[in-house]
Design an enzyme around this catalytic site. Structure first.
Site, PDB file in Angstrom:
ATOM      1  CB  SER A  48      23.834   0.767 -20.147  1.00  0.00           C
ATOM      2  OG  SER A  48      22.673   0.308 -19.498  1.00  0.00           O
ATOM      3  CE1 TYR A 151      25.922  -0.051 -15.217  1.00  0.00           C
ATOM      4  CE2 TYR A 151      23.974  -1.418 -15.513  1.00  0.00           C
ATOM      5  CZ  TYR A 151      24.833  -0.446 -15.976  1.00  0.00           C
ATOM      6  OH  TYR A 151      24.614   0.140 -17.189  1.00  0.00           O
ATOM      7  CB  THR A 295      28.946  -2.836 -21.963  1.00  0.00           C
ATOM      8  OG1 THR A 295      28.465  -2.902 -20.615  1.00  0.00           O
ATOM      9  CG2 THR A 295      30.428  -3.198 -21.995  1.00  0.00           C
ATOM     10  N   GLY A 296      26.546  -1.712 -23.502  1.00  0.00           N
ATOM     11  CA  GLY A 296      25.102  -1.609 -23.588  1.00  0.00           C
ATOM     12  C   GLY A 296      24.504  -2.974 -23.811  1.00  0.00           C
TER      13      GLY A 296
END
Length: 355
Positions: A48, A151, A295-296
């Site tokens: 992401s 989200y 963040t991912g």
């Protein structure tokens, strides 16, 4: 970084930059089979962290007068967001970018097989953005547009689809022309359906929550189209550092659009001290320092990229597993870099942490 490895993370790659210069470090192993150590130049799936790129492209189009943040989704994608209480006529582009649209997250639908060991049998499934959005439309919205925060990857798939509708070009081509090429991001790409992680790179590891044996699986290869533009990004620590610094310093967006991006709304699901802008989060750390980034998280990888508002101090991290969320490793690294807080001698597992 060593404390993360002691806590069970196979390998980690870190890059930090401040007024004193650049520091790159690694710990653990990039490949459990060969024992090969991670390298600072390794590529990884950034998940992401793709979302700030999408927001940047859409805000560039706003700066060019081609879209407005107040435009409805319906204006650009007529009939796409409809059914089960969903209505694109009442959702603005701004609400897509700051996660206030109320739309359901298609990644939570069981047909994606992302949340359990069934993913192994479906790792090469192919998806189109239209199919992903259609899955989200099976579900009722979480709340009326603009009345809450949640989200949702669905919103960024729609945002990238709007980029394509406005420009007449594939989103990947626009990202390459507008961001990758101008900044010289040579390790960054949007692979489409290509399942392998391009070299140089390590391997990626997962444990499935519905597997009582907690077997470690090499999950490096899969078709990333289930995340499309909102999650397929492949990059490296140096490229993400360069992108964040350029973004914060106004190299990618005019002042007005950067101000829009950094205007935040509360993001309560992510805990105290974090607010959501347009494609980018602002985190206020316990020491008072504010950092901006994303963040991912996806099978086999957990990453983060944060910068101070002036772009002068950055931190980019990748763990080659998705169970780093079961430890405090990411938080310790963030506090160590931006607050000078020494990590513990051994990280502890956080009860109830992610996978």
């Amino acid at each position: 970084m060593d404390f993360a490895v002691r806590a069970g993370v196979p390998g980690v790659v870190v890059r930090a930059r401040d007024a004193r210069g650049v520091w790159s470090g690694t710990a653990g192993v990039a490949d459990l089979g060969t024992g090969r150590a991670p390298r600072p130049v390794d590529r990884f799936r950034a998940g992401s962290i793709a979302k700030p790129f999408i927001a940047t492209v859409l805000l560039q189009l706003e700066a060019e007068g081609r879209v407005r943040l107040a435009d409805s989704v319906e204006k650009w994608l007529p009939g796409v967001v409809r059914g089960n209480g969903n209505d694109g006529r009442g959702i603005s582009l701004r609400q897509l970018l700051n996660h206030t649209s109320g739309l359901a997250d298609y990644t939570e639908d069981p047909d994606l097989h992302l949340l359990g060991k069934d993913f192994l049998a479906h790792r090469y499934d192919t998806w189109t953005p239209e199919r992903l959005v259609a899955i989200a439309m099976r579900h009722e919205p979480r709340f009326a547009p603009g009345t809450g925060w949640n989200y949702t990857t669905t919103e960024y798939v729609l945002a990238a689809m709007i980029v394509e509708r406005v420009t007449g070009h594939p989103y990947a081509a626009e990202a390459e022309r507008r961001i990758f090429a101008p900044l010289g991001l040579r390790s960054t790409l949007l692979p489409g359906h290509y399942p392998r992680l391009p070299a140089p790179s390590g391997r990626m590891y997962t444990k499935f929550p519905d597997d009582p044996s907690r077997t470690v699986h090499d999950i490096t290869e899969f078709d990333p189209s289930w995340g499309w533009a909102a999650g397929e990004l492949v990059s490296g620590t140096a490229d993400l550092d360069r992108f964040l610094a350029a973004l914060m310093r106004g190299r990618l967006l005019p002042e007005a659009q950067l101000a829009e991006m950094t205007t935040t709304v509360p993001s309560p699901d992510f805990g105290d001290g974090q607010d959501d802008g347009l494609g980018i989060f602002r985190a206020t750390l316990p020491c008072g320092t504010q950092v901006w980034g994303h963040t991912g998280f996806l099978p086999g990888s957990q990453s983060m990229a944060y910068s101070t508002r002036d772009g002068g101090h950055t931190l980019v991290v990748d763990f080659n597993t998705d169970w780093a969320g079961d430890t405090d490793a990411a938080g310790y690294l963030l506090l160590a870099e931006f607050c000078g807080t020494a990590p513990p001698s051994a990280a502890t597992r956080r009860p109830g942490g992610r996978r």
